[in-house]
Design an enzyme around this catalytic site. Structure first.
Site, PDB file in Angstrom:
ATOM      1  N   ARG A  80       0.987 -18.564   8.660  1.00 57.20           N
ATOM      2  CA  ARG A  80      -0.372 -18.115   8.357  1.00 57.20           C
ATOM      3  C   ARG A  80      -1.225 -19.323   7.987  1.00 57.20           C
ATOM      4  O   ARG A  80      -0.729 -20.328   7.478  1.00 57.20           O
ATOM      5  CB  ARG A  80      -0.358 -17.136   7.187  1.00 57.20           C
ATOM      6  CG  ARG A  80       0.254 -15.806   7.494  1.00 57.20           C
ATOM      7  CD  ARG A  80       0.059 -14.838   6.340  1.00 57.20           C
ATOM      8  NE  ARG A  80       0.832 -15.198   5.165  1.00 57.20           N
ATOM      9  CZ  ARG A  80       0.352 -15.789   4.087  1.00 57.20           C
ATOM     10  NH1 ARG A  80      -0.912 -16.120   4.010  1.00 57.20           N
ATOM     11  NH2 ARG A  80       1.143 -16.069   3.064  1.00 57.20           N
ATOM     12  N   TYR A 208       0.883 -16.656  16.070  1.00 58.32           N
ATOM     13  CA  TYR A 208       1.977 -16.532  15.112  1.00 58.32           C
ATOM     14  C   TYR A 208       1.761 -15.403  14.105  1.00 58.32           C
ATOM     15  O   TYR A 208       0.662 -15.276  13.528  1.00 58.32           O
ATOM     16  CB  TYR A 208       2.158 -17.847  14.347  1.00 58.32           C
ATOM     17  CG  TYR A 208       3.505 -17.900  13.669  1.00 58.32           C
ATOM     18  CD1 TYR A 208       4.614 -18.392  14.349  1.00 58.32           C
ATOM     19  CD2 TYR A 208       3.676 -17.409  12.392  1.00 58.32           C
ATOM     20  CE1 TYR A 208       5.858 -18.399  13.755  1.00 58.32           C
ATOM     21  CE2 TYR A 208       4.911 -17.404  11.781  1.00 58.32           C
ATOM     22  CZ  TYR A 208       6.004 -17.906  12.470  1.00 58.32           C
ATOM     23  OH  TYR A 208       7.230 -17.905  11.878  1.00 58.32           O
ATOM     24  N   LYS A 217      -0.845  -8.220   7.976  1.00 54.53           N
ATOM     25  CA  LYS A 217      -1.614  -8.708   6.821  1.00 54.53           C
ATOM     26  C   LYS A 217      -3.100  -8.397   6.968  1.00 54.53           C
ATOM     27  O   LYS A 217      -3.776  -8.060   5.992  1.00 54.53           O
ATOM     28  CB  LYS A 217      -1.408 -10.213   6.664  1.00 54.53           C
ATOM     29  CG  LYS A 217       0.051 -10.633   6.502  1.00 54.53           C
ATOM     30  CD  LYS A 217       0.681 -10.041   5.281  1.00 54.53           C
ATOM     31  CE  LYS A 217       2.057 -10.658   5.019  1.00 54.53           C
ATOM     32  NZ  LYS A 217       2.695 -10.096   3.826  1.00 54.53           N
ATOM     33  N   HIS A 237       0.799  -5.580  -1.588  1.00 53.42           N
ATOM     34  CA  HIS A 237       1.800  -6.472  -0.998  1.00 53.42           C
ATOM     35  C   HIS A 237       3.121  -6.225  -1.725  1.00 53.42           C
ATOM     36  O   HIS A 237       3.572  -7.057  -2.520  1.00 53.42           O
ATOM     37  CB  HIS A 237       1.315  -7.920  -1.172  1.00 53.42           C
ATOM     38  CG  HIS A 237       2.117  -8.939  -0.439  1.00 53.42           C
ATOM     39  ND1 HIS A 237       2.144 -10.258  -0.803  1.00 53.42           N
ATOM     40  CD2 HIS A 237       2.924  -8.828   0.640  1.00 53.42           C
ATOM     41  CE1 HIS A 237       2.923 -10.928   0.032  1.00 53.42           C
ATOM     42  NE2 HIS A 237       3.406 -10.089   0.902  1.00 53.42           N
ATOM     43  N   SER A 259       4.934 -14.529  -1.297  1.00 56.73           N
ATOM     44  CA  SER A 259       5.735 -14.777  -0.091  1.00 56.73           C
ATOM     45  C   SER A 259       6.978 -15.593  -0.432  1.00 56.73           C
ATOM     46  O   SER A 259       6.920 -16.514  -1.248  1.00 56.73           O
ATOM     47  CB  SER A 259       4.905 -15.566   0.916  1.00 56.73           C
ATOM     48  OG  SER A 259       3.699 -14.898   1.129  1.00 56.73           O
ATOM     49  N   CYS A 261       9.863 -14.926  -1.974  1.00 55.67           N
ATOM     50  CA  CYS A 261      10.563 -14.803  -3.268  1.00 55.67           C
ATOM     51  C   CYS A 261      11.734 -13.835  -3.154  1.00 55.67           C
ATOM     52  O   CYS A 261      12.219 -13.328  -4.164  1.00 55.67           O
ATOM     53  CB  CYS A 261       9.613 -14.284  -4.335  1.00 55.67           C
ATOM     54  SG  CYS A 261       8.623 -15.552  -5.104  1.00 55.67           S
ATOM     55  N   ASP A 288       7.550  -5.126   2.572  1.00 55.34           N
ATOM     56  CA  ASP A 288       6.408  -6.041   2.450  1.00 55.34           C
ATOM     57  C   ASP A 288       5.112  -5.385   1.998  1.00 55.34           C
ATOM     58  O   ASP A 288       4.360  -6.000   1.252  1.00 55.34           O
ATOM     59  CB  ASP A 288       6.178  -6.742   3.802  1.00 55.34           C
ATOM     60  CG  ASP A 288       5.286  -7.961   3.695  1.00 55.34           C
ATOM     61  OD1 ASP A 288       5.442  -8.729   2.724  1.00 55.34           O
ATOM     62  OD2 ASP A 288       4.428  -8.156   4.572  1.00 55.34           O
ATOM     63  N   ARG A 377      11.375 -16.670  11.873  1.00 52.07           N
ATOM     64  CA  ARG A 377      11.325 -15.232  11.584  1.00 52.07           C
ATOM     65  C   ARG A 377      12.189 -14.414  12.525  1.00 52.07           C
ATOM     66  O   ARG A 377      12.488 -14.849  13.635  1.00 52.07           O
ATOM     67  CB  ARG A 377       9.871 -14.740  11.740  1.00 52.07           C
ATOM     68  CG  ARG A 377       8.880 -15.389  10.791  1.00 52.07           C
ATOM     69  CD  ARG A 377       8.857 -14.681   9.479  1.00 52.07           C
ATOM     70  NE  ARG A 377       8.158 -15.437   8.440  1.00 52.07           N
ATOM     71  CZ  ARG A 377       7.857 -14.927   7.252  1.00 52.07           C
ATOM     72  NH1 ARG A 377       8.178 -13.688   6.953  1.00 52.07           N
ATOM     73  NH2 ARG A 377       7.257 -15.662   6.337  1.00 52.07           N
TER      74      ARG A 377
HETATM   75  O1  O2Y Z   1       3.593 -16.991   8.336  1.00 50.60           O
HETATM   76  C1  O2Y Z   1       3.446 -15.837   8.739  1.00 50.60           C
HETATM   77  O2  O2Y Z   1       2.648 -15.506   9.611  1.00 50.60           O
HETATM   78  C2  O2Y Z   1       4.267 -14.800   8.207  1.00 50.60           C
HETATM   79  S1  O2Y Z   1       3.945 -14.526   6.552  1.00 50.60           S
HETATM   80  C3  O2Y Z   1       4.766 -13.088   6.105  1.00 50.60           C
HETATM   81  C4  O2Y Z   1       5.526 -12.398   7.016  1.00 50.60           C
HETATM   82  C5  O2Y Z   1       6.172 -11.251   6.637  1.00 50.60           C
HETATM   83  C6  O2Y Z   1       6.011 -10.803   5.372  1.00 50.60           C
HETATM   84  N1  O2Y Z   1       5.268 -11.475   4.473  1.00 50.60           N
HETATM   85  C7  O2Y Z   1       4.664 -12.615   4.807  1.00 50.60           C
HETATM   86  C8  O2Y Z   1       3.871 -13.274   3.727  1.00 50.60           C
HETATM   87  O3  O2Y Z   1       3.440 -14.402   3.865  1.00 50.60           O
HETATM   88  O4  O2Y Z   1       3.678 -12.637   2.690  1.00 50.60           O
HETATM   89 MN    MN Z   2       4.447 -10.660   2.688  1.00 54.59          MN
END
Ligand code: O2Y
Ligand code: MN
Length: 593
Positions: A80, A208, A217, A237, A259, A261, A288, A377
């Protein structure tokens, strides 16, 4: 459906607003063809075959991992991108200091210029999806337009996607509009824009995860949190896990962690042998995201809006998460993992085999860094999880008995404490913090305040968000108790004090005992602290170390309080009702039962 349509062919929908939006987008982006996705297996198989043919996907070893695929993302598109993510509200204040803001006109201008002609030579996929069980009143629908077949395949695993979702959208007449293009995958031409007042999302330049699978998200948290405030519910979340005791009673717990944890691990926890033998069971509802709303009985009822997991591969092992490992042996899309020489997926922490190729496809050389990308992932349908809860498909959702906040803190925060009441619990969530990891781009290891683990995901001003949380405390409400946990406390030598993983069930057992009013607690610095518990019983860890994990140091706590106050000052004006750091006079007293 499932046909490639010429641009002027009639759209297979009775909903004119949807048909005309698709037409408008096609006119802007100029795709070679438009494909309306029906979510069928045939369509999924065809997508996978196409991606195998053009090298987007690599088939993994069919003997060990049937139906599994590897996708290697662009090496500059691996997570992200919070710095390129915007909330575009008419009033800048509405987005708050927790979001990057851009005026809607400016954002639309920028995005229109990027999207213009960007799908030439590509197929435009129309992906209707439903977040939540298809027949649940708590669910919400969206349509993602994308030029990435990888995104379509992932959306099929992560959401209820296709014909049934389209039917619901046509019945309801409204939907969240998500427009996505890979663009050139150029980090300098990449934006993730949210328009909560228009219920729309535009994402350009990344293929991604959270940037591109817009149901996750972008919709289920940023846009949904806005909708939730308007409609009187919460989009959080949080994982949702059911804990069944030996008597057969199940309590559902919603838990928020920043994220990386171990949320997925906790959601799929395997009880330690003695607990399993005694009859404890753990049921996974979600790992999630949690949408919850007060029911007629005053309790919060929750659904997992997702239908799959997009979990972090590194660290997933037979020890950390046996359920996850079992579910990803088949029908899984892996992204940015390494490969063994017989084409099995591999990542750091999985086992002690040696990888042959790293996540970029190079022969593995430790000098190049980890074999799997730290944010590698797996995407997999939720029903493949051995602990998948039958209640996960319940249209009414599940009643929430406890809310747990937590973070990764080497010091200061004890293993567990209970908030004194709802207001105090909101403060505990609002001031929670964690040490950063690799899930978001940026520096690793800094303590970052991450209220309710929503810092990157709340679609509006945090002050308004806290006020919204507080508004649930009204006559007739039967709100869950709120707790804070820290599995990551370390001793002076940097060693973890608590074993974590399945043993975390001991802490959840105490939480449930508190919910049921079966055990006492003492009022300590952060809140109510355990008196009677089974944390160390048969654990095989020196009870003194467990005591250390439970301890609160006065000096550390004073520093923490100053940091919390400083952080809190940002949002104070917007949530004037909020002054919950002190015990409230009408709150429950600590009890010694
Ligand atoms: O980096 C990403 O695009 C994935 S981030 C993510 C993926 C699944 C669940 N939670 C998260 C997060 O960053 O909280
Ligand atoms: Mn998440």
């Amino acid at each position: 459906m499932n046909a490639v349509l010429e641009l002027d062919a009639a759209a297979p929908t009775s909903l004119s607003t949807l048909a005309s939006w698709v037409e408008e987008v096609a006119a802007l982006t100029c795709p070679d063809a438009i494909r309306w996705c029906d979510g069928s297996q045939r369509e999924y198989d065809a997508l996978l075959a196409g991606m195998e043919a053009d090298g987007t996907l690599i088939a993994l070893n069919p003997d060990t991992h049937p139906g599994c695929w590897l996708h290697r993302s662009d090496p500059e598109d691996v997570a992200r991108v919070e710095h390129l993510t915007f909330v575009c509200t008419r009033d800048a204040e509405a987005a708050g200091p927790n979001n990057q803001w851009m005026a809607p006109d400016q954002a639309h201008g920028k995005m229109d210029a990027l999207f213009a002609g960007c799908m030439r030579g590509r197929i435009l996929y129309v992906v209707p999806y439903c977040m939540g069980p298809i027949d649940s009143p708590l669910s919400r629908c969206g349509v993602e337009i994308t030029d990435s077949p990888y995104v379509v395949a992932n959306m099929r695993l992560m959401t209820r996607m296709g014909a049934q979702a389209l039917q619901r959208i046509e019945r309801e007449g409204h939907f969240v509009r998500g427009l996505h293009s890979l663009g050139e995958l150029d980090p300098d031409r990449r934006f993730i824009m949210h328009f909560p007042e228009e219920l729309s999302i535009q994402s350009y330049g990344s293929g991604y995860g959270g940037n591109a699978l817009l149901g996750k998200k972008c919709h289920a948290l940023r846009i949904a949190s806005w909708q939730a405030r308007e409609e009187g519910w919460l989009a959080e979340h949080m994982l949702i896990v059911g804990i069944e005791n030996p008597q057969g009673d199940t309590h559902y717990i919603a838990a928020a962690f920043p994220s990386a944890c171990g949320k997925t691990n906790l959601a799929m926890l395997v009880p330690p042998p003695a607990y399993r033998e005694a009859g404890w069971k753990v049921w996974t509802v979600g790992d999630d995201i949690c949408w919850m709303r007060p029911g007629p009985d005053g309790q919060l009822w929750a659904i997992n809006p997702e239908a799959g997991y997009f979990g972090v591969a590194p660290g997933t092992s037979a020890k950390s998460n046996p359920n996850a490992l079992a579910m990803i042996q088949r029908d899984t899309i892996y992204t940015n993992v390494a490969l063994t020489d017989d084409c099995q997926p591999w990542w750091e922490g999985l086992d002690d085999r040696a990888p042959a190729f790293d996540w970029q496809g190079r022969p593995y050389d430790p000098a190049n860094g980890p074999a799997a990308h730290p944010n590698a992932r797996f995407t997999v349908a939720a029903r493949q999880c051995p602990s998948w809860s039958p209640r996960a498909e319940d249209p009414q959702g599940v009643p929430i008995s406890a809310i747990v906040f937590g973070g990764r803190r080497a010091t200061t925060m004890p293993l567990v404490f209970e908030a004194r009441d709802w207001r105090h619990g909101v403060f505990v969530g609002a001031t929670m913090a964690s040490e950063t990891t690799a899930a978001a781009t940026g520096q690793v290891g800094l303590v970052r305040r991450d209220p309710m683990a929503m810092k990157p995901f709340c679609g509006y001003h945090f002050g308004d968000y806290f006020a919204h949380w507080l508004s649930f405390d009204e006559p007739g409400a039967r709100l869950p108790k709120i707790f804070h946990v820290n599995w990551f406390r370390k001793d002076a030598d940097g060693n973890f004090l608590w074993p974590g993983f399945g043993e975390n069930l001991r802490v959840l057992e105490w939480i449930i005992a508190r919910v049921e009013g079966r055990v006492g607690a003492e009022d300590g610095l952060p809140g109510f602290m355990p008196l009677e518990h089974h944390f160390a019983e048969g654990l095989g860890v020196d009870p003194d170390r467990v005591a250390l994990a439970l301890q609160v140091d006065q000096g550390e706590w004073a520093i923490e309080q100053r940091a919390q106050d400083q952080f809190w000052a940002e949002s104070r004006d917007r949530s004037a009702r909020f002054d919950a750091s002190a015990p409230s006079s009408e709150g429950e007293e600590a009890t010694e039962l």
